[in-house]
Design a protein around this motif. Structure first.
Motif, PDB file in Angstrom:
ATOM      1  N   LEU A 153     -11.199 -11.499  13.953  1.00 36.66           N
ATOM      2  CA  LEU A 153     -12.093 -12.367  14.719  1.00 36.66           C
ATOM      3  C   LEU A 153     -13.534 -12.213  14.261  1.00 36.66           C
ATOM      4  O   LEU A 153     -14.258 -13.202  14.096  1.00 36.66           O
ATOM      5  N   LEU A 154     -13.963 -10.984  14.062  1.00 37.84           N
ATOM      6  CA  LEU A 154     -15.329 -10.758  13.587  1.00 37.84           C
ATOM      7  C   LEU A 154     -15.538 -11.396  12.215  1.00 37.84           C
ATOM      8  O   LEU A 154     -16.622 -11.901  11.911  1.00 37.84           O
ATOM      9  N   GLY A 155     -14.488 -11.397  11.415  1.00 38.87           N
ATOM     10  CA  GLY A 155     -14.583 -11.987  10.089  1.00 38.87           C
ATOM     11  C   GLY A 155     -14.720 -13.497  10.091  1.00 38.87           C
ATOM     12  O   GLY A 155     -15.106 -14.088   9.077  1.00 38.87           O
ATOM     13  N   LEU A 156     -14.411 -14.139  11.228  1.00 40.65           N
ATOM     14  CA  LEU A 156     -14.544 -15.597  11.305  1.00 40.65           C
ATOM     15  C   LEU A 156     -16.005 -16.037  11.351  1.00 40.65           C
ATOM     16  O   LEU A 156     -16.309 -17.191  11.071  1.00 40.65           O
ATOM     17  N   GLY A 157     -16.906 -15.135  11.741  1.00 36.62           N
ATOM     18  CA  GLY A 157     -18.321 -15.487  11.794  1.00 36.62           C
ATOM     19  C   GLY A 157     -18.651 -16.514  12.858  1.00 36.62           C
ATOM     20  O   GLY A 157     -19.407 -17.463  12.611  1.00 36.62           O
ATOM     21  N   LEU A 158     -18.115 -16.354  14.049  1.00 38.21           N
ATOM     22  CA  LEU A 158     -18.345 -17.306  15.136  1.00 38.21           C
ATOM     23  C   LEU A 158     -19.820 -17.335  15.530  1.00 38.21           C
ATOM     24  O   LEU A 158     -20.451 -16.287  15.690  1.00 38.21           O
ATOM     25  N   THR A 159     -20.366 -18.528  15.708  1.00 45.46           N
ATOM     26  CA  THR A 159     -21.790 -18.683  15.990  1.00 45.46           C
ATOM     27  C   THR A 159     -22.090 -19.340  17.330  1.00 45.46           C
ATOM     28  O   THR A 159     -23.184 -19.183  17.856  1.00 45.46           O
ATOM     29  N   GLU A 168     -14.398 -23.189  18.606  1.00 46.79           N
ATOM     30  CA  GLU A 168     -14.815 -22.748  17.283  1.00 46.79           C
ATOM     31  C   GLU A 168     -13.867 -21.674  16.754  1.00 46.79           C
ATOM     32  O   GLU A 168     -13.555 -21.641  15.557  1.00 46.79           O
ATOM     33  N   MET A 169     -13.402 -20.809  17.634  1.00 51.81           N
ATOM     34  CA  MET A 169     -12.466 -19.764  17.225  1.00 51.81           C
ATOM     35  C   MET A 169     -11.216 -20.381  16.613  1.00 51.81           C
ATOM     36  O   MET A 169     -10.745 -19.952  15.547  1.00 51.81           O
ATOM     37  N   VAL A 170     -10.666 -21.399  17.264  1.00 58.72           N
ATOM     38  CA  VAL A 170      -9.448 -22.036  16.749  1.00 58.72           C
ATOM     39  C   VAL A 170      -9.730 -22.787  15.452  1.00 58.72           C
ATOM     40  O   VAL A 170      -8.949 -22.707  14.493  1.00 58.72           O
ATOM     41  N   LEU A 171     -10.834 -23.518  15.394  1.00 55.87           N
ATOM     42  CA  LEU A 171     -11.157 -24.277  14.189  1.00 55.87           C
ATOM     43  C   LEU A 171     -11.345 -23.370  12.973  1.00 55.87           C
ATOM     44  O   LEU A 171     -10.816 -23.641  11.883  1.00 55.87           O
ATOM     45  N   ARG A 172     -12.096 -22.297  13.152  1.00 54.72           N
ATOM     46  CA  ARG A 172     -12.324 -21.385  12.036  1.00 54.72           C
ATOM     47  C   ARG A 172     -11.043 -20.637  11.661  1.00 54.72           C
ATOM     48  O   ARG A 172     -10.793 -20.370  10.485  1.00 54.72           O
ATOM     49  N   ALA A 173     -10.251 -20.283  12.664  1.00 59.58           N
ATOM     50  CA  ALA A 173      -8.985 -19.605  12.382  1.00 59.58           C
ATOM     51  C   ALA A 173      -8.057 -20.510  11.572  1.00 59.58           C
ATOM     52  O   ALA A 173      -7.433 -20.077  10.593  1.00 59.58           O
ATOM     53  N   ARG A 211     -17.292 -30.946  21.859  1.00 58.01           N
ATOM     54  CA  ARG A 211     -17.425 -32.070  20.923  1.00 58.01           C
ATOM     55  C   ARG A 211     -18.470 -31.754  19.855  1.00 58.01           C
ATOM     56  O   ARG A 211     -18.302 -32.129  18.681  1.00 58.01           O
ATOM     57  N   ARG A 212     -19.531 -31.082  20.249  1.00 59.33           N
ATOM     58  CA  ARG A 212     -20.554 -30.693  19.282  1.00 59.33           C
ATOM     59  C   ARG A 212     -19.966 -29.745  18.237  1.00 59.33           C
ATOM     60  O   ARG A 212     -20.212 -29.897  17.038  1.00 59.33           O
ATOM     61  N   VAL A 213     -19.193 -28.782  18.690  1.00 56.86           N
ATOM     62  CA  VAL A 213     -18.561 -27.851  17.757  1.00 56.86           C
ATOM     63  C   VAL A 213     -17.582 -28.585  16.849  1.00 56.86           C
ATOM     64  O   VAL A 213     -17.525 -28.338  15.636  1.00 56.86           O
ATOM     65  N   MET A 214     -16.808 -29.521  17.417  1.00 52.62           N
ATOM     66  CA  MET A 214     -15.857 -30.282  16.614  1.00 52.62           C
ATOM     67  C   MET A 214     -16.586 -31.061  15.520  1.00 52.62           C
ATOM     68  O   MET A 214     -16.143 -31.102  14.367  1.00 52.62           O
ATOM     69  N   ALA A 215     -17.721 -31.653  15.877  1.00 58.54           N
ATOM     70  CA  ALA A 215     -18.495 -32.412  14.894  1.00 58.54           C
ATOM     71  C   ALA A 215     -19.083 -31.510  13.823  1.00 58.54           C
ATOM     72  O   ALA A 215     -19.175 -31.881  12.653  1.00 58.54           O
ATOM     73  N   ASP A 216     -19.492 -30.313  14.211  1.00 60.23           N
ATOM     74  CA  ASP A 216     -20.100 -29.381  13.262  1.00 60.23           C
ATOM     75  C   ASP A 216     -19.085 -28.798  12.285  1.00 60.23           C
ATOM     76  O   ASP A 216     -19.467 -28.239  11.253  1.00 60.23           O
ATOM     77  N   HIS A 217     -17.790 -28.914  12.609  1.00 61.84           N
ATOM     78  CA  HIS A 217     -16.753 -28.334  11.756  1.00 61.84           C
ATOM     79  C   HIS A 217     -15.822 -29.419  11.234  1.00 61.84           C
ATOM     80  O   HIS A 217     -14.605 -29.249  11.176  1.00 61.84           O
ATOM     81  N   ARG A 218     -16.400 -30.519  10.835  1.00 65.88           N
ATOM     82  CA  ARG A 218     -15.594 -31.597  10.271  1.00 65.88           C
ATOM     83  C   ARG A 218     -15.007 -31.184   8.927  1.00 65.88           C
ATOM     84  O   ARG A 218     -15.639 -30.499   8.142  1.00 65.88           O
ATOM     85  N   ARG A 219     -13.797 -31.624   8.679  1.00 71.88           N
ATOM     86  CA  ARG A 219     -13.179 -31.424   7.373  1.00 71.88           C
ATOM     87  C   ARG A 219     -13.831 -32.362   6.367  1.00 71.88           C
ATOM     88  O   ARG A 219     -14.375 -33.401   6.733  1.00 71.88           O
TER      89      ARG A 219
END
Length: 225
Positions: A153-159, A168-173, A211-219
């Motif tokens: 989890l720490l390695g995911l760099g959650l912000t 964000e945890m799920v998206l980065r994972a 929604r903001r997090v989803m937009a920030d992590h677009r593929r």
């Protein structure tokens, strides 16, 4: 094996005694006091929990402070409002412990009237559907009860430090190739006043953060040419 259970907490004195009293053997509670003005911290200490103070307000801020303060190899997260039963934590952590998954979320199943208001359930369903399409993970709920390994989890760099933290945890994972799964857990009527899902305003705020997090992590494929 000891497992740390991170419980973000804001004025949960009505629920903490029940929650901490039902913690299974081997599960060590880490209560993160996020600016409570009631007796939450005092009750947590009296029940034997480790208490961490996080002055910066925000659900994600509290969760991450607990993650940094924990020391167990495997950690769980859950709400401190008695809407989730700690006795079911082994159900959520089993696949991670057994090496069958890297992140497991508890899919909430309402068991008491009023446990999950319609507006909150609808917002969750919409976000979960978007998350399935985005990641391919078989998720139907952004459940607050979850388990994963601390170092990973720490390695995911959650912000995110607001309500977007769980998403964000799920998206980065997923982007990191994690095996993500869910199991059913009971969802009960919370004790005390709800800050989020019990009010339309709170739900809208959480949905906006996500929604903001989803937009920030677009593929890359989501982005215009």
């Amino acid at each position: 094996m000891t497992i740390d259970v991170i419980l973000p907490c804001l004025n949960e004195e009505a629920a903490l005694g029940w929650v901490l009293g039902r913690m299974p053997d081997g599960y060590r509670p880490v209560v993160v006091d996020n600016g409570s003005t009631d007796r939450s911290a005092r009750i947590a200490r009296a029940c034997g929990a480790k208490v961490v103070h996080e002055p910066r307000r925000g659900f994600g801020a509290a969760c991450h402070a607990g993650l940094l303060a924990s020391s167990a190899e495997l950690v769980c997260f859950m709400d401190a409002d008695a809407s989730l039963d700690p006795i079911q934590l082994p159900r959520v952590s089993a696949a991670v412990l057994g090496g069958r998954a890297d992140l497991v979320l508890g899919r909430r199943v309402p068991r008491t009237p009023g446990a999950w208001p319609a507006h909150a359930r609808l917002g969750n369903a919409v976000l979960a559907g978007s998350l399935r399409r985005r990641t391919g993970a078989p998720l139907h709920d952004l459940g607050p009860m979850r388990a994963a390994r601390r170092s990973a989890l720490l390695g995911l760099g959650l912000t995110d430090r607001r309500f977007g933290y769980p998403l964000e945890m799920v998206l980065r994972a997923a982007a990191s190739g994690w095996r993500i799964d869910e199991v059913r857990v009971d969802y009960l009527a919370r004790k005390g006043r709800s800050k989020v899902t019990g009010t339309v305003r709170g739900t809208l705020r959480a949905v906006a953060d996500m929604r903001r997090v989803m937009a920030d992590h677009r593929r890359p494929s989501d982005c215009p040419e």
